[in-house]
Design an enzyme around this catalytic site. Structure first.
Site, PDB file in Angstrom:
ATOM      1  NE  ARG A  92      -1.706  -2.398   2.679  1.00  0.00           N
ATOM      2  CZ  ARG A  92      -1.979  -3.636   2.255  1.00  0.00           C
ATOM      3  NH1 ARG A  92      -3.102  -3.868   1.641  1.00  0.00           N
ATOM      4  NH2 ARG A  92      -1.127  -4.616   2.466  1.00  0.00           N
ATOM      5  CB  THR A  93       3.511   2.519   2.236  1.00  0.00           C
ATOM      6  OG1 THR A  93       2.772   2.036   3.353  1.00  0.00           O
ATOM      7  CG2 THR A  93       4.099   3.874   2.562  1.00  0.00           C
ATOM      8  CE  LYS A 121      28.100  -3.063  -7.142  1.00  0.00           C
ATOM      9  NZ  LYS A 121      28.054  -1.900  -8.041  1.00  0.00           N
ATOM     10  NE  ARG A 142       7.118   0.754   4.915  1.00  0.00           N
ATOM     11  CZ  ARG A 142       5.957   0.072   4.804  1.00  0.00           C
ATOM     12  NH1 ARG A 142       5.987  -1.232   4.672  1.00  0.00           N
ATOM     13  NH2 ARG A 142       4.804   0.701   4.853  1.00  0.00           N
ATOM     14  CG  HIS A 175       3.704   3.875   8.580  1.00  0.00           C
ATOM     15  ND1 HIS A 175       3.907   4.675   7.476  1.00  0.00           N
ATOM     16  CD2 HIS A 175       3.212   2.697   8.102  1.00  0.00           C
ATOM     17  CE1 HIS A 175       3.556   4.012   6.384  1.00  0.00           C
ATOM     18  NE2 HIS A 175       3.136   2.816   6.736  1.00  0.00           N
TER      19      HIS A 175
HETATM   20  N1   CP Z   1      -0.278   0.077   5.847  1.00  0.00           N
HETATM   21  C1   CP Z   1       0.914  -0.228   5.278  1.00  0.00           C
HETATM   22  O1   CP Z   1       1.952   0.362   5.618  1.00  0.00           O
HETATM   23  O2   CP Z   1       0.841  -1.202   4.343  1.00  0.00           O
HETATM   24  P1   CP Z   1       2.070  -1.744   3.467  1.00  0.00           P
HETATM   25  O3   CP Z   1       3.023  -2.409   4.441  1.00  0.00           O
HETATM   26  O4   CP Z   1       1.468  -2.681   2.485  1.00  0.00           O
HETATM   27  O5   CP Z   1       2.733  -0.557   2.839  1.00  0.00           O
END
Ligand code: CP
Length: 360
Positions: A92-93, A121, A142, A175
């Site tokens: 999703r993110t 490397k 992420r 998050h």
């Molecule tokens: N809600 C969320 O962060 O979903 P993903 O891990 O799929 O990005």
């Protein structure tokens, strides 16, 4: 056969001093010309910013309904490029940020695992991020490590070529853009009953290692008379730092393991999964904690306006038959993610005014 090397560790002068500061002071590092530049912590957002971003997301959504509106949006930032550096799994993110960029005309590049970058490397994460800044105007990350986005944004801000960093999830700590979409969803779900102010929200599941509930809890300080109920097994109770934050900001909260008992009293139920990726004991991690699942039999216990949220992905926490209930807001919540992220990116690049003017 290729030979790989362990990642190089680099020490940055001033970093230890920076991380020892309270968040209220650290946020100053992530602001430019009185606007948020890097999005690292949920604590960066105040009420006026949240209200503005929700209204901006509504405007983008409305514009995107027509071909003409979509074309106007796409012509806002065609001169910008973004890097999606997602080295922890995400559906999703990643997709909502990628599509948010495309809605605004931004070209995107991606790395979805360290095995395909020169980190194998031995390149340090900081040099890797600095390299992205040589090619793009925005970095969205992420990462499995807590504090990763914070460090990379800080490192970039010491260079002569910084670009904004958006934290798309950093280990079990934060998050912040999920918290934005959660607020946007809650405000929309409660639009006809006075918005989020005055509401009681239950957060359920692995609250200890769930970064979404941590970031969302921080945002509650911006709303009047909100109450929280933390529903978790003993081993996954919300950590003390968040509870101390709530106490400091006079936000009432309680904790319980009796999920059913609080169902009739809450306005929203925010379900979460067990975050096994941060666990080390496979036996206890196999437990699904069914007493913390939402079942069809519970639908008669919750209020008629109760919004059911989940950041997703889900496992067994919500019976799929609940999806058809109008109170199930999690698929709407998922869609809200793309619009609020488009709003955030337009704000970061300063084209938000053009969007608002388009509809005024
Ligand atoms: N809600 C969320 O962060 O979903 P993903 O891990 O799929 O990005």
């Amino acid at each position: 056969m290729e030979k790989y090397a362990a990642q190089t560790q680099q020490e940055f002068e001033g970093w230890e001093e920076f991380i020892s500061k309270p968040v209220d002071e650290k946020v100053q590092n992530f602001i430019r010309q009185n606007r948020i530049y890097d999005v690292i912590y949920a604590q960066q957002f105040d009420r006026s910013f949240l209200d503005y971003l929700c209204s901006l997301a509504d405007s983008i959504r409305l514009l995107a309904k027509t071909k003409v509106g979509q074309s106007k949006l796409r012509h806002l930032l065609p001169h910008k490029r973004a890097m999606l550096y997602f080295v922890q799994p995400s559906t999703r993110t990643f997709l909502s940020f990628q599509n948010a960029c495309h809605i605004l005309g931004i070209t995107t590049s991606e790395i979805r695992g360290t095995s395909t970058s020169s980190e194998v490397k031995g390149e340090s994460p900081e040099d890797t991020i600095r390299t992205f800044a040589s090619y793009v105007d925005l970095i969205i990350s992420r990462h499995p490590e807590a504090g990763f986005a914070e460090k990379t944004a800080w490192v970039l801000n010491q260079t002569d070529h910084p670009v904004p960093v958006l934290n798309g999830g950093s280990g079990p700590d934060q998050h912040p853009t999920q918290a934005l979409l959660d607020i946007y969803t809650l405000e929309r779900e409660f639009r006809t009953i006075g918005g989020l102010d005055g509401k009681k929200i239950a957060m359920v599941g692995d609250l200890k290692r769930g970064r979404t509930v941590r970031s969302l809890s921080y945002l509650m300080k911006n709303y009047q008379d909100v109450e929280l109920v933390y529903v978790a097994p003993e081993i996954f109770r919300m950590k003390d730092d968040i509870k101390e934050f709530l106490s400091k900001h006079d936000i009432p909260f309680k904790e319980t393991e009796d999920f059913e008992s609080i169902m009739p009293e809450v306005d929203a139920i925010y379900m979460t999964r067990i975050q096994n990726e941060y666990g080390s004991d496979p036996t206890s991690e196999a437990e699904t904690y069914p007493q913390f699942h939402l079942k069809t039999s519970h639908l008669s216990l919750i209020q008629t306006h109760c919004a059911i949220l989940h950041p997703l992905p889900r496992r067994y926490e919500i019976d799929i038959r609940i999806d058809k209930d109008p109170r199930a807001a999690y698929w709407r919540q998922e869609r809200c993610g793309m619009w609020i992220r488009a709003a955030l990116i337009s704000y970061i690049f300063g084209v938000d005014g053009e969007i608002m003017n388009e509809l005024s």
